[in-house]
Design a protein around this motif. Structure first.
Motif, PDB file in Angstrom:
ATOM      1  N   LYS A   1     -10.246  -0.060   0.150  1.00 48.60           N
ATOM      2  CA  LYS A   1     -10.944  -1.037  -0.684  1.00 48.60           C
ATOM      3  C   LYS A   1     -10.195  -1.266  -1.997  1.00 48.60           C
ATOM      4  CE  LYS A   1     -15.608  -0.052   1.079  1.00 48.60           C
ATOM      5  NZ  LYS A   1     -16.971   0.428   0.721  1.00 48.60           N
ATOM      6  N   LEU A   2      -9.715  -0.183  -2.598  1.00 44.52           N
ATOM      7  CA  LEU A   2      -8.978  -0.326  -3.851  1.00 44.52           C
ATOM      8  C   LEU A   2      -7.659  -1.057  -3.623  1.00 44.52           C
ATOM      9  CD1 LEU A   2      -8.642   0.222  -6.855  1.00 44.52           C
ATOM     10  CD2 LEU A   2      -7.731   2.501  -6.284  1.00 44.52           C
ATOM     11  N   ALA A   3      -6.968  -0.718  -2.553  1.00 43.50           N
ATOM     12  CA  ALA A   3      -5.705  -1.398  -2.236  1.00 43.50           C
ATOM     13  C   ALA A   3      -5.938  -2.888  -2.035  1.00 43.50           C
ATOM     14  CB  ALA A   3      -5.078  -0.783  -0.987  1.00 43.50           C
ATOM     15  N   ARG A   4      -7.028  -3.238  -1.394  1.00 45.26           N
ATOM     16  CA  ARG A   4      -7.339  -4.662  -1.178  1.00 45.26           C
ATOM     17  C   ARG A   4      -7.567  -5.372  -2.505  1.00 45.26           C
ATOM     18  NH1 ARG A   4     -10.307  -9.080   0.308  1.00 45.26           N
ATOM     19  NH2 ARG A   4     -10.053  -9.718   2.499  1.00 45.26           N
ATOM     20  N   ALA A   5      -8.353  -4.752  -3.376  1.00 42.08           N
ATOM     21  CA  ALA A   5      -8.636  -5.372  -4.674  1.00 42.08           C
ATOM     22  C   ALA A   5      -7.363  -5.585  -5.481  1.00 42.08           C
ATOM     23  CB  ALA A   5      -9.627  -4.499  -5.448  1.00 42.08           C
ATOM     24  N   LEU A   6      -6.508  -4.570  -5.507  1.00 42.85           N
ATOM     25  CA  LEU A   6      -5.283  -4.655  -6.303  1.00 42.85           C
ATOM     26  C   LEU A   6      -4.283  -5.635  -5.715  1.00 42.85           C
ATOM     27  CD1 LEU A   6      -4.701  -0.869  -7.110  1.00 42.85           C
ATOM     28  CD2 LEU A   6      -5.766  -2.593  -8.571  1.00 42.85           C
ATOM     29  N   SER A   7      -4.187  -5.660  -4.399  1.00 39.72           N
ATOM     30  CA  SER A   7      -3.151  -6.477  -3.754  1.00 39.72           C
ATOM     31  C   SER A   7      -3.516  -7.948  -3.672  1.00 39.72           C
ATOM     32  CB  SER A   7      -2.839  -5.941  -2.354  1.00 39.72           C
ATOM     33  OG  SER A   7      -3.960  -6.044  -1.504  1.00 39.72           O
ATOM     34  N   THR A   8      -4.799  -8.261  -3.752  1.00 42.09           N
ATOM     35  CA  THR A   8      -5.202  -9.658  -3.620  1.00 42.09           C
ATOM     36  C   THR A   8      -5.631 -10.295  -4.934  1.00 42.09           C
ATOM     37  OG1 THR A   8      -7.492  -9.029  -3.081  1.00 42.09           O
ATOM     38  CG2 THR A   8      -5.955  -9.302  -1.232  1.00 42.09           C
ATOM     39  N   ALA A   9      -5.698  -9.524  -6.004  1.00 46.06           N
ATOM     40  CA  ALA A   9      -6.125 -10.064  -7.298  1.00 46.06           C
ATOM     41  C   ALA A   9      -5.227 -11.219  -7.721  1.00 46.06           C
ATOM     42  CB  ALA A   9      -6.104  -8.969  -8.354  1.00 46.06           C
ATOM     43  N   SER A  10      -5.814 -12.229  -8.323  1.00 45.80           N
ATOM     44  CA  SER A  10      -5.037 -13.407  -8.716  1.00 45.80           C
ATOM     45  C   SER A  10      -3.971 -13.077  -9.751  1.00 45.80           C
ATOM     46  CB  SER A  10      -5.966 -14.498  -9.259  1.00 45.80           C
ATOM     47  OG  SER A  10      -6.735 -14.007 -10.349  1.00 45.80           O
ATOM     48  N   ARG A  11      -4.254 -12.077 -10.583  1.00 43.91           N
ATOM     49  CA  ARG A  11      -3.253 -11.642 -11.573  1.00 43.91           C
ATOM     50  C   ARG A  11      -2.788 -10.241 -11.206  1.00 43.91           C
ATOM     51  NH1 ARG A  11      -4.272 -12.492 -17.892  1.00 43.91           N
ATOM     52  NH2 ARG A  11      -4.070 -14.635 -17.093  1.00 43.91           N
ATOM     53  N   GLU A  12      -1.499 -10.078 -11.027  1.00 46.53           N
ATOM     54  CA  GLU A  12      -0.951  -8.778 -10.629  1.00 46.53           C
ATOM     55  C   GLU A  12      -1.067  -7.767 -11.763  1.00 46.53           C
ATOM     56  OE1 GLU A  12       3.295  -6.875  -9.050  1.00 46.53           O
ATOM     57  OE2 GLU A  12       2.958  -9.034  -9.011  1.00 46.53           O
ATOM     58  N   PRO A  13      -1.692  -6.612 -11.520  1.00 43.99           N
ATOM     59  CA  PRO A  13      -1.821  -5.606 -12.578  1.00 43.99           C
ATOM     60  C   PRO A  13      -0.477  -4.956 -12.909  1.00 43.99           C
ATOM     61  CG  PRO A  13      -2.625  -4.733 -10.503  1.00 43.99           C
ATOM     62  CD  PRO A  13      -2.325  -6.183 -10.260  1.00 43.99           C
ATOM     63  N   ALA A  14      -0.217  -4.814 -14.191  1.00 44.38           N
ATOM     64  CA  ALA A  14       1.045  -4.217 -14.620  1.00 44.38           C
ATOM     65  C   ALA A  14       0.825  -2.897 -15.356  1.00 44.38           C
ATOM     66  CB  ALA A  14       1.816  -5.187 -15.510  1.00 44.38           C
ATOM     67  N   THR A  15      -0.432  -2.567 -15.636  1.00 42.27           N
ATOM     68  CA  THR A  15      -0.752  -1.344 -16.366  1.00 42.27           C
ATOM     69  C   THR A  15      -1.921  -0.634 -15.688  1.00 42.27           C
ATOM     70  OG1 THR A  15      -2.370  -2.431 -17.806  1.00 42.27           O
ATOM     71  CG2 THR A  15      -0.058  -2.440 -18.535  1.00 42.27           C
ATOM     72  N   VAL A  16      -2.099   0.626 -16.033  1.00 39.85           N
ATOM     73  CA  VAL A  16      -3.227   1.393 -15.502  1.00 39.85           C
ATOM     74  C   VAL A  16      -4.540   0.771 -15.965  1.00 39.85           C
ATOM     75  CG1 VAL A  16      -4.412   3.613 -15.593  1.00 39.85           C
ATOM     76  CG2 VAL A  16      -1.932   3.546 -15.281  1.00 39.85           C
ATOM     77  N   LYS A  17      -4.572   0.304 -17.200  1.00 36.17           N
ATOM     78  CA  LYS A  17      -5.778  -0.342 -17.726  1.00 36.17           C
ATOM     79  C   LYS A  17      -6.152  -1.559 -16.875  1.00 36.17           C
ATOM     80  CE  LYS A  17      -7.726  -2.372 -21.939  1.00 36.17           C
ATOM     81  NZ  LYS A  17      -7.456  -2.726 -23.372  1.00 36.17           N
ATOM     82  N   ALA A  18      -5.165  -2.332 -16.479  1.00 37.43           N
ATOM     83  CA  ALA A  18      -5.424  -3.509 -15.647  1.00 37.43           C
ATOM     84  C   ALA A  18      -5.915  -3.100 -14.257  1.00 37.43           C
ATOM     85  CB  ALA A  18      -4.162  -4.353 -15.525  1.00 37.43           C
ATOM     86  N   VAL A  19      -5.401  -2.006 -13.729  1.00 34.32           N
ATOM     87  CA  VAL A  19      -5.851  -1.489 -12.434  1.00 34.32           C
ATOM     88  C   VAL A  19      -7.338  -1.143 -12.500  1.00 34.32           C
ATOM     89  CG1 VAL A  19      -5.696   0.481 -10.848  1.00 34.32           C
ATOM     90  CG2 VAL A  19      -3.616  -0.646 -11.663  1.00 34.32           C
ATOM     91  N   ILE A  20      -7.741  -0.451 -13.553  1.00 33.74           N
ATOM     92  CA  ILE A  20      -9.137  -0.058 -13.716  1.00 33.74           C
ATOM     93  C   ILE A  20     -10.031  -1.287 -13.845  1.00 33.74           C
ATOM     94  CG2 ILE A  20     -10.746   1.096 -15.291  1.00 33.74           C
ATOM     95  CD1 ILE A  20      -8.468   3.091 -15.925  1.00 33.74           C
TER      96      ILE A  20
END
Length: 245
Positions: free
Chosen positions: A204-223
């Motif tokens: 589920k987390l991999a799906r959220a991160l991989s499909t987000a419209s803006r690619e996360p570049a930091t841990v804060k963005a991942v959270i």
């Protein structure tokens, strides 16, 4: 960002792609080891009993040996479609839109005992080989992969989220990668590692991160992205996250 997933023991059947062409796989530096392992598996498949022992499977799974025998000639499909199981069910590639799949293909990779590391859209055949397998004449897979795989992993650019399971993490280290631990929290605040739902929540987390419209570049963005997907992720160290369920 790159999210590094574990493979699965189970693989989808068939495929519409041509037979394995190692030259087209990402990370060509890994090809000498890939070739050695492919040859070893095909040769070993000539002895079914020895294959079952080396792969750690039962006679009821002898079809896996047949897969290895046809490793060089069987059809291929993208890695994201080839690997199956709980994590990949939660990743839900078939439910992605075209745009989401395009983003996921660029942000996901799979650790593999046979291929070392493949991108989501690399075409691979069905096969059987796990990180704990003991192939005659090859030796421990960690000792084989570590010298060639660690430099490749060390050269990855940007944020790396490491979701590999223990045996695959043991094949090579990734300097600076952010690890993810799935935990449950008791009433007294104590946190325990989750085993049964671990793969599903990582998917589920991999799906959220991989499909987000803006690619996360930091841990804060991942959270932040995880929170939007109703996943509670906390940073517990400089390069450590806990997904609390």
């Amino acid at each position: 960002m790159l999210v590094l997933l574990p493979p699965s023991e189970t693989k989808a059947e068939g495929g519409s792609g041509p037979s394995l062409d190692r030259i087209t796989l990402s990370f060509p530096e890994l090809d000498p080891v890939r070739e050695k392992l492919c040859s070893a598996l095909v040769d070993l498949a000539g002895d079914v009993a020895a294959s079952l022992t080396a792969l750690g499977i039962s006679e009821r799974q002898s079809g896996e040996v047949e897969r290895n025998a046809a490793l060089r000639s069987s059809p291929t499909m993208p890695a994201l479609s080839r690997y199956t199981g709980v994590l990949y069910d939660a990743l839900d590639v078939t439910g992605m839109t075209k745009a989401e799949l395009g983003r996921a293909s660029g942000r996901l990779a799979v650790a593999s005992a046979l291929f070392g590391l493949v991108r989501a859209d690399d075409h691979v055949p069905a096969y059987r080989l796990s990180a704990s397998s003991a192939i005659p004449g090859v030796g421990p897979l960690g000792a084989l992969w570590r010298p060639v795989l660690e430099p490749v992993l060390a050269g990855l650019d940007g944020l790396v989220i490491d979701m590999r399971s223990g045996p695959y993490a043991g094949l090579a280290k990734i300097p600076g990668a952010v690890t993810v631990r799935v935990v449950s929290q008791e009433a007294n605040g104590r946190r325990l590692a989750v085993t049964h739902f671990n793969k599903a929540y990582k998917g589920k987390l991999a799906r959220a991160l991989s499909t987000a419209s803006r690619e996360p570049a930091t841990v804060k963005a991942v959270i932040s992205i995880a929170a939007k997907a109703d996943l509670h992720v906390e940073q517990t160290g400089p390069a450590a996250l806990e997904l609390v369920i």
